[in-house]
Design an enzyme around this catalytic site. Structure first.
Site, PDB file in Angstrom:
ATOM      1  N   LYS A 189      15.108 -22.227  17.627  1.00 23.10           N
ATOM      2  CA  LYS A 189      16.279 -22.727  16.903  1.00 23.10           C
ATOM      3  C   LYS A 189      15.871 -23.367  15.573  1.00 23.10           C
ATOM      4  O   LYS A 189      16.458 -23.088  14.517  1.00 23.10           O
ATOM      5  CB  LYS A 189      17.009 -23.757  17.771  1.00 23.10           C
ATOM      6  CG  LYS A 189      18.303 -24.277  17.153  1.00 23.10           C
ATOM      7  CD  LYS A 189      18.691 -25.625  17.718  1.00 23.10           C
ATOM      8  CE  LYS A 189      18.054 -26.723  16.894  1.00 23.10           C
ATOM      9  NZ  LYS A 189      18.578 -28.071  17.196  1.00 23.10           N
ATOM     10  N   CYS A 213      43.002 -18.825  23.625  1.00 24.75           N
ATOM     11  CA  CYS A 213      41.662 -19.234  24.082  1.00 24.75           C
ATOM     12  C   CYS A 213      41.643 -19.300  25.607  1.00 24.75           C
ATOM     13  O   CYS A 213      42.504 -19.947  26.218  1.00 24.75           O
ATOM     14  CB  CYS A 213      41.311 -20.603  23.502  1.00 24.75           C
ATOM     15  SG  CYS A 213      39.708 -21.219  24.079  1.00 24.75           S
TER      16      CYS A 213
END
Length: 454
Positions: free
Chosen positions: A359, A444
């Site tokens: 990351k 959603c």
């Protein structure tokens, strides 16, 4: 006894002496025979118990030195002779006593049980001998294979030859000690057990598998893109325009000094990324400001000169600051020795630094070098992608990154991290998401608005 009792009462004599004479003359033979039978049986039991005790004592004394063969031990011969004597007496028939006749029957059963036990022991020893001989053959085959490998590898370098010779000396000494132990065990007879320690596995030790590059996915993902993913990103951009997030002011993109040189800018971006793990953006910004305001400054040479205690004091509010202090000092030393005092400009090079993962590597590549090699996935991106069902059974951020990169166009890779991080800090928070203010609540799958379950 009943017949005697009947005769006494049926007798016409009436005087007491005659009654006593009749009773005693009938009962005395019965009592004598009963007593003789009981004595005979008890004597036979005692004789057999003594024979068994003698055999057990002989076994214990002989097993302390070595395990005897069941067909050639002395105690078996002694017991066999005793049994033969009892058997010959029992076969005499009428001349033999009741004890001999009873013992003759017991001897038959004892002989049968002993034959079965001896057969089992002999079979066990044969199996042990066969296994031992098979192990010896395998050992000889391994020696021959090693000799052939050594002969074929004579063209290697001198250093390797020295190491191999040292290894051969050790293996030879080990083999000689094993062979001497085997000879000592073989002197105990056929019943000697093989070596108790298992043979050491031969061959080369498997080398450690090379570390997989983050650029290579762990598997081939078959993820279908969300049918309305473009509409979702447009709505998130609209919500981000109205709400400023901490990542916009204190993110890794905003912390490096833009007026500094390219090397210093890259180093400050790397330090900001290393401090951001498990820490909120405002705290990271305060720690970076402390390093910039220090006497040494936030440069590679300055951090190399800075005392470790002083560095730890500057970043004391950051999560896991003790470990991060050690990682930063080691990374500076490694970059000076291996990369010429510069920040590595590859993902693999960044991941080789202590305390830097995929990351952080992708984030530094995006910010410092403007080279998009992958998507930077942190806890916010990982959570929002799971709530939107953009990923499937992604248990780690790395799995989320690989699944996103499998279907999301590459021109969206750089903007997806700050977009979703700001959205996760303001609206789609980890606890208590503000679904009533979200433009995605109507479709959603994790929305809690209008009675929908998350």
């Amino acid at each position: 006894f009943l017949s005697t009792y009947t005769r006494v009462h049926a007798c016409t004599y009436s005087s007491p002496p005659i009654h006593l004479f009749v009773v005693s003359s009938h009962l005395l033979p019965v009592l004598i025979c009963t007593r003789y039978m009981l004595r005979t049986r008890s004597a036979a039991r005692r004789a057999l118990e003594e024979m068994a005790a003698a055999a057990a004592r002989q076994r214990c004394s002989s097993s302390s030195s070595a395990r005897p063969s069941p067909t050639s031990s002395s105690h078996v011969k002694m017991e066999e002779s005793n049994l033969d004597g009892v058997e010959t007496k029992g076969k005499e028939g009428g001349n033999a006593s009741g004890l001999d006749q009873f013992a003759f029957k017991q001897v038959k059963g004892e002989r049968g049980r002993r034959r079965k036990r001896d057969a089992v022991e002999v079979g066990y020893e044969i199996d042990v001998a066969a296994q031992y001989s098979q192990k010896e053959e395998d050992k000889a085959n391994v020696k021959e294979d090693r000799r052939s490998v050594e002969v074929s590898s004579t063209s290697s370098s001198s250093q390797n030859m020295g190491e191999r010779r040292g290894g051969k000396r050790k293996t030879k000494e080990k083999e000689e000690s094993d062979e001497s132990n085997v000879v000592k065990r073989e002197e105990g007879g056929m019943g000697a057990m093989p070596p108790s320690t298992p043979p050491r596995k031969r061959g080369k030790t498997p080398s450690a598998s090379p570390k997989r590059s983050p650029l290579v996915p762990s598997r081939k993902w078959n993820i279908k893109p969300h049918p309305r993913w473009r509409e979702i990103l447009e709505n998130i951009e609209k919500m981000r325009e109205k709400n400023d997030a901490p990542v916009d002011k204190f993110g890794t993109e905003a912390l490096p000094d833009a007026s500094s040189s390219r090397d210093v800018f890259a180093f400050q971006a790397l330090i900001s990324a290393m401090l951001s793990a498990q820490t909120k953006d405002p705290v990271v910004a305060e720690a970076v400001a402390n390093l910039k305001q220090s006497e040494e400054g936030l440069t590679m040479d300055g951090i190399a000169k800075m005392d470790e205690k002083k560095l730890d004091a500057c970043i004391a509010k950051v999560g896991f600051h003790n470990n991060k202090t050690k990682y930063i000092k080691k990374a500076v030393v490694m970059m000076k020795e291996k990369y010429g005092g510069k920040v590595p400009n590859t993902v693999d090079g960044l991941c080789s630094l202590p305390g830097v993962g995929p990351k952080m590597a992708f984030l530094v590549m995006n910010v410092a070098f403007d080279d998009v090699q992958g998507i930077c996935v942190d806890t916010h991106v990982h959570r929002i992608c799971d709530r939107l069902r953009w990923t499937k059974n992604a248990k780690t951020p790395e799995m989320t990154r690989e699944q996103l990169e499998s279907w999301l166009p590459k021109d969206r890779w750089k903007m997806i991290n700050p977009l979703l991080v700001g959205f996760g800090q303001t609206i789609c928070t980890p606890i208590g998401p503000k679904c009533d203010r979200c433009l995605l609540s109507s479709f959603c799958p994790s929305s809690t608005a209008k009675g929908k379950g998350r």
